[in-house]
Design a protein around this motif. Structure first.
Motif, PDB file in Angstrom:
ATOM      1  N   ARG A   1       0.846  -1.202   0.000  1.00 19.96           N
ATOM      2  CA  ARG A   1       0.000   0.000   0.000  1.00 19.96           C
ATOM      3  C   ARG A   1       0.877   1.245   0.000  1.00 19.96           C
ATOM      4  NH1 ARG A   1      -4.198  -0.703   4.298  1.00 19.96           N
ATOM      5  NH2 ARG A   1      -4.964  -2.096   2.668  1.00 19.96           N
ATOM      6  N   ALA A   2       0.568   2.170  -0.892  1.00 17.17           N
ATOM      7  CA  ALA A   2       1.269   3.464  -0.934  1.00 17.17           C
ATOM      8  C   ALA A   2       0.549   4.410   0.018  1.00 17.17           C
ATOM      9  CB  ALA A   2       1.279   4.008  -2.348  1.00 17.17           C
ATOM     10  N   LEU A   3       1.214   4.744   1.110  1.00 19.87           N
ATOM     11  CA  LEU A   3       0.595   5.595   2.122  1.00 19.87           C
ATOM     12  C   LEU A   3       0.829   7.071   1.878  1.00 19.87           C
ATOM     13  CD1 LEU A   3       1.502   3.438   5.239  1.00 19.87           C
ATOM     14  CD2 LEU A   3      -0.660   3.515   3.987  1.00 19.87           C
ATOM     15  N   THR A   4       1.802   7.382   1.034  1.00 21.06           N
ATOM     16  CA  THR A   4       2.084   8.785   0.728  1.00 21.06           C
ATOM     17  C   THR A   4       1.809   9.050  -0.746  1.00 21.06           C
ATOM     18  OG1 THR A   4       4.406   8.308   0.290  1.00 21.06           O
ATOM     19  CG2 THR A   4       3.843   8.963   2.526  1.00 21.06           C
ATOM     20  N   LYS A   5       1.690  10.321  -1.070  1.00 21.83           N
ATOM     21  CA  LYS A   5       1.429  10.730  -2.452  1.00 21.83           C
ATOM     22  C   LYS A   5       2.564  11.598  -2.962  1.00 21.83           C
ATOM     23  CE  LYS A   5      -3.342   9.964  -2.586  1.00 21.83           C
ATOM     24  NZ  LYS A   5      -3.757   8.982  -3.503  1.00 21.83           N
ATOM     25  N   VAL A   6       2.778  11.530  -4.269  1.00 18.89           N
ATOM     26  CA  VAL A   6       3.745  12.391  -4.940  1.00 18.89           C
ATOM     27  C   VAL A   6       2.946  13.523  -5.573  1.00 18.89           C
ATOM     28  CG1 VAL A   6       5.427  12.542  -6.806  1.00 18.89           C
ATOM     29  CG2 VAL A   6       5.321  10.492  -5.394  1.00 18.89           C
ATOM     30  N   GLN A   7       3.313  14.755  -5.243  1.00 20.06           N
ATOM     31  CA  GLN A   7       2.600  15.928  -5.758  1.00 20.06           C
ATOM     32  C   GLN A   7       3.382  16.535  -6.911  1.00 20.06           C
ATOM     33  OE1 GLN A   7      -0.330  16.996  -4.445  1.00 20.06           O
ATOM     34  NE2 GLN A   7      -0.335  15.483  -2.813  1.00 20.06           N
ATOM     35  N   SER A   8       2.669  16.955  -7.921  1.00 19.81           N
ATOM     36  CA  SER A   8       3.279  17.752  -8.984  1.00 19.81           C
ATOM     37  C   SER A   8       2.364  18.952  -9.216  1.00 19.81           C
ATOM     38  CB  SER A   8       3.470  16.927 -10.261  1.00 19.81           C
ATOM     39  OG  SER A   8       2.230  16.675 -10.869  1.00 19.81           O
TER      40      SER A   8
ATOM     41  N   ARG B   1      -0.296  11.466  -7.165  1.00 15.59           N
ATOM     42  CA  ARG B   1      -0.378  10.028  -7.415  1.00 15.59           C
ATOM     43  C   ARG B   1       0.290   9.275  -6.270  1.00 15.59           C
ATOM     44  NH1 ARG B   1       4.499   8.274  -8.850  1.00 15.59           N
ATOM     45  NH2 ARG B   1       5.999   9.744  -9.698  1.00 15.59           N
ATOM     46  N   PRO B   2      -0.049   7.994  -6.086  1.00 13.12           N
ATOM     47  CA  PRO B   2       0.581   7.218  -5.015  1.00 13.12           C
ATOM     48  C   PRO B   2       2.084   7.092  -5.237  1.00 13.12           C
ATOM     49  CG  PRO B   2      -1.347   6.090  -5.891  1.00 13.12           C
ATOM     50  CD  PRO B   2      -1.087   7.248  -6.793  1.00 13.12           C
ATOM     51  N   ASP B   3       2.832   7.145  -4.152  1.00 13.26           N
ATOM     52  CA  ASP B   3       4.284   7.009  -4.202  1.00 13.26           C
ATOM     53  C   ASP B   3       4.647   5.539  -3.966  1.00 13.26           C
ATOM     54  OD1 ASP B   3       6.994   7.224  -4.107  1.00 13.26           O
ATOM     55  OD2 ASP B   3       7.071   8.576  -2.398  1.00 13.26           O
ATOM     56  N   TRP B   4       4.740   4.773  -5.042  1.00  7.98           N
ATOM     57  CA  TRP B   4       5.010   3.342  -4.928  1.00  7.98           C
ATOM     58  C   TRP B   4       6.454   3.056  -4.548  1.00  7.98           C
ATOM     59  CZ3 TRP B   4       1.236   0.370  -3.937  1.00  7.98           C
ATOM     60  CH2 TRP B   4      -0.032   0.685  -4.404  1.00  7.98           C
ATOM     61  N   ASP B   5       7.343   4.021  -4.655  1.00  9.55           N
ATOM     62  CA  ASP B   5       8.727   3.819  -4.217  1.00  9.55           C
ATOM     63  C   ASP B   5       8.824   3.735  -2.690  1.00  9.55           C
ATOM     64  OD1 ASP B   5       9.667   3.834  -6.831  1.00  9.55           O
ATOM     65  OD2 ASP B   5       9.985   6.004  -6.820  1.00  9.55           O
ATOM     66  N   ARG B   6       7.828   4.264  -1.996  1.00  6.66           N
ATOM     67  CA  ARG B   6       7.811   4.243  -0.530  1.00  6.66           C
ATOM     68  C   ARG B   6       6.643   3.425   0.010  1.00  6.66           C
ATOM     69  NH1 ARG B   6       9.376  10.214   1.559  1.00  6.66           N
ATOM     70  NH2 ARG B   6      11.170  10.527   0.200  1.00  6.66           N
ATOM     71  N   ALA B   7       6.170   2.460  -0.747  1.00  9.09           N
ATOM     72  CA  ALA B   7       5.029   1.645  -0.336  1.00  9.09           C
ATOM     73  C   ALA B   7       5.403   0.738   0.835  1.00  9.09           C
ATOM     74  CB  ALA B   7       4.535   0.810  -1.513  1.00  9.09           C
ATOM     75  N   ASP B   8       4.408   0.400   1.641  1.00  4.63           N
ATOM     76  CA  ASP B   8       4.587  -0.480   2.782  1.00  4.63           C
ATOM     77  C   ASP B   8       3.873  -1.802   2.549  1.00  4.63           C
ATOM     78  OD1 ASP B   8       5.990   1.417   4.306  1.00  4.63           O
ATOM     79  OD2 ASP B   8       4.119   2.297   5.039  1.00  4.63           O
ATOM     80  N   LYS B   9       4.492  -2.885   3.004  1.00  2.00           N
ATOM     81  CA  LYS B   9       3.844  -4.197   2.942  1.00  2.00           C
ATOM     82  C   LYS B   9       2.840  -4.259   4.085  1.00  2.00           C
ATOM     83  CE  LYS B   9       6.651  -7.607   3.226  1.00  2.00           C
ATOM     84  NZ  LYS B   9       7.424  -8.854   3.375  1.00  2.00           N
ATOM     85  N   VAL B  10       1.556  -4.475   3.760  1.00  2.00           N
ATOM     86  CA  VAL B  10       0.522  -4.482   4.792  1.00  2.00           C
ATOM     87  C   VAL B  10       0.024  -5.889   5.099  1.00  2.00           C
ATOM     88  CG1 VAL B  10      -0.237  -2.114   4.372  1.00  2.00           C
ATOM     89  CG2 VAL B  10      -1.304  -3.978   3.101  1.00  2.00           C
TER      90      VAL B  10
END
Length: 109
Positions: A12-19, A24-33
């Motif tokens: 799960r991507a808990l943070t978002k990347v803003q432009s 959009r979801p930040d899949w580089d910082r996703a957590d295993k849930v």
């Protein structure tokens, strides 16, 4: 291919990347849930040809334990590949065979 029971992980991507225009979801910082065993079955594979793009998709049906933590925006890791959850997970809470049913997909090209 797939055995009767396969190890899977839910991310799960808990943070978002803003432009300037999107978020959009930040899949580089996703957590295993969630991680565990699941029954993975072929759903369908198809190709879509348009002048703009040629794509192939692999679609699978995954049966998880009823208590697995999965949402529609999550991704599932299976055999080293990331798949997107297609739609809302279906909870089957009746009888002794309670489970969670997902449809997952990934683009092949």
């Amino acid at each position: 291919m797939y055995s009767a029971i396969d190890p899977v992980e839910v991310w799960r991507a808990l943070t978002k990347v803003q432009s300037a225009y999107t978020s959009r979801p930040d899949w580089d910082r996703a957590d295993k849930v969630w991680a565990g065993l699941a029954s993975v079955q072929p759903d369908k594979a198809f190709e879509s040809f348009t002048p703009a793009r040629d794509i192939s998709q692999e679609r699978l049906t995954v049966f998880l334990p009823y208590t697995a933590a999965v949402a529609s925006g999550d991704r599932v890791k299976l055999n080293g590949h990331m798949y997107e959850v297609d739609g809302e997970p279906e909870r089957w809470g009746y009888t002794s065979r309670r489970h969670l049913k997902l449809t997952i997909w990934r683009a092949l090209r």
